[in-house]
Design a protein around this motif. Structure first.
Motif, PDB file in Angstrom:
ATOM      1  N   PHE A 152       0.857  -1.187   0.000  1.00  0.00           N
ATOM      2  CA  PHE A 152       0.000   0.000   0.000  1.00  0.00           C
ATOM      3  C   PHE A 152       0.888   1.229   0.000  1.00  0.00           C
ATOM      4  O   PHE A 152       1.677   1.436   0.929  1.00  0.00           O
ATOM      5  N   GLU A 153       0.775   2.024  -1.047  1.00  0.00           N
ATOM      6  CA  GLU A 153       1.541   3.262  -1.170  1.00  0.00           C
ATOM      7  C   GLU A 153       0.576   4.441  -1.108  1.00  0.00           C
ATOM      8  O   GLU A 153      -0.304   4.575  -1.949  1.00  0.00           O
ATOM      9  N   ALA A 154       0.734   5.270  -0.082  1.00  0.00           N
ATOM     10  CA  ALA A 154      -0.131   6.441   0.103  1.00  0.00           C
ATOM     11  C   ALA A 154       0.595   7.692  -0.360  1.00  0.00           C
ATOM     12  O   ALA A 154       1.764   7.903  -0.031  1.00  0.00           O
ATOM     13  N   LYS A 155      -0.098   8.494  -1.132  1.00  0.00           N
ATOM     14  CA  LYS A 155       0.462   9.750  -1.636  1.00  0.00           C
ATOM     15  C   LYS A 155      -0.441  10.893  -1.223  1.00  0.00           C
ATOM     16  O   LYS A 155      -1.663  10.753  -1.186  1.00  0.00           O
ATOM     17  N   GLY A 156       0.160  12.028  -0.920  1.00  0.00           N
ATOM     18  CA  GLY A 156      -0.603  13.209  -0.548  1.00  0.00           C
ATOM     19  C   GLY A 156      -0.453  14.305  -1.583  1.00  0.00           C
ATOM     20  O   GLY A 156       0.644  14.580  -2.046  1.00  0.00           O
ATOM     21  N   VAL A 176      -1.519  -1.301  -3.881  1.00  0.00           N
ATOM     22  CA  VAL A 176      -2.549  -0.268  -3.887  1.00  0.00           C
ATOM     23  C   VAL A 176      -1.848   1.087  -3.892  1.00  0.00           C
ATOM     24  O   VAL A 176      -0.975   1.336  -3.061  1.00  0.00           O
ATOM     25  N   HIS A 177      -2.228   1.930  -4.822  1.00  0.00           N
ATOM     26  CA  HIS A 177      -1.700   3.293  -4.913  1.00  0.00           C
ATOM     27  C   HIS A 177      -2.867   4.217  -4.593  1.00  0.00           C
ATOM     28  O   HIS A 177      -3.842   4.287  -5.354  1.00  0.00           O
ATOM     29  N   ALA A 178      -2.826   4.870  -3.443  1.00  0.00           N
ATOM     30  CA  ALA A 178      -3.926   5.743  -3.023  1.00  0.00           C
ATOM     31  C   ALA A 178      -3.429   7.173  -2.889  1.00  0.00           C
ATOM     32  O   ALA A 178      -2.342   7.414  -2.368  1.00  0.00           O
ATOM     33  N   GLN A 209      -8.223   9.368  -5.274  1.00  0.00           N
ATOM     34  CA  GLN A 209      -8.305   8.180  -6.113  1.00  0.00           C
ATOM     35  C   GLN A 209      -7.535   7.041  -5.470  1.00  0.00           C
ATOM     36  O   GLN A 209      -6.630   7.259  -4.679  1.00  0.00           O
ATOM     37  N   SER A 210      -7.920   5.826  -5.815  1.00  0.00           N
ATOM     38  CA  SER A 210      -7.145   4.651  -5.436  1.00  0.00           C
ATOM     39  C   SER A 210      -7.103   3.702  -6.622  1.00  0.00           C
ATOM     40  O   SER A 210      -8.082   3.551  -7.347  1.00  0.00           O
ATOM     41  N   THR A 211      -5.939   3.132  -6.823  1.00  0.00           N
ATOM     42  CA  THR A 211      -5.730   2.217  -7.933  1.00  0.00           C
ATOM     43  C   THR A 211      -5.070   0.955  -7.383  1.00  0.00           C
ATOM     44  O   THR A 211      -4.008   1.028  -6.779  1.00  0.00           O
ATOM     45  N   ILE A 212      -5.730  -0.175  -7.577  1.00  0.00           N
ATOM     46  CA  ILE A 212      -5.131  -1.465  -7.230  1.00  0.00           C
ATOM     47  C   ILE A 212      -4.470  -1.982  -8.496  1.00  0.00           C
ATOM     48  O   ILE A 212      -5.120  -2.129  -9.534  1.00  0.00           O
ATOM     49  N   ILE A 213      -3.179  -2.240  -8.415  1.00  0.00           N
ATOM     50  CA  ILE A 213      -2.406  -2.676  -9.574  1.00  0.00           C
ATOM     51  C   ILE A 213      -1.992  -4.121  -9.354  1.00  0.00           C
ATOM     52  O   ILE A 213      -1.297  -4.435  -8.386  1.00  0.00           O
ATOM     53  N   GLU A 214      -2.435  -5.008 -10.242  1.00  0.00           N
ATOM     54  CA  GLU A 214      -2.047  -6.420 -10.182  1.00  0.00           C
ATOM     55  C   GLU A 214      -0.817  -6.634 -11.055  1.00  0.00           C
ATOM     56  O   GLU A 214      -0.805  -6.241 -12.228  1.00  0.00           O
TER      57      GLU A 214
END
Length: 121
Positions: A37-41, A97-99, A109-114
């Motif tokens: 899980f990568e959180a960005k602000g 997960v890139h949120a 936004q949130s993007t789940i990347i497989e």
């Protein structure tokens, strides 16, 4: 393909810092999977609007699931493309997960990347 992984000079390992390690069950009957899980602000009004405009211009949902080959089309920041790939490679994650949130803690936004094994090689 070679990736520019972060490494410590004269050390036999790559380094990485991810925000959270998740344990996820895709369905109630599926086994637990390790995800990153990568959180960005986007903490300025300008950067938050730029992220929102990117999502609107993409004509995509705010929260999506994509395959690894779709990353560059769905994440605004090129450096963040490499960051999520780096996480998947270092930790051998099947998904990251890139949120992205704003200064008020709202999720933009949130993007789940497989990721496939082929991509991680």
């Amino acid at each position: 393909m070679y990736s520019g992984l972060a490494a410590k000079k004269n050390k036999p390992f790559a380094k990485d810092s991810i925000d959270f390690h998740l344990h996820v069950k895709k369905t109630s009957n599926s086994p637990l999977e390790a995800w990153g899980f990568e959180a960005k602000g986007r903490v300025t009004v300008s950067s938050a609007f730029q992220e929102e405009d990117f999502i609107l211009n993409m004509v995509r949902d705010q929260h999506i699931l994509i395959k690894d080959h779709e990353v560059s089309a769905n994440l605004a920041s090129a450096s963040e493309h490499f960051q999520v790939l780096h996480h998947a490679y270092i930790y051998d994650y099947g998904a990251v997960v890139h949120a992205v949130g704003d200064a008020q803690g709202e999720i933009i936004q949130s993007t789940i990347i497989e990721f496939t094994e082929q991509t991680k090689q």
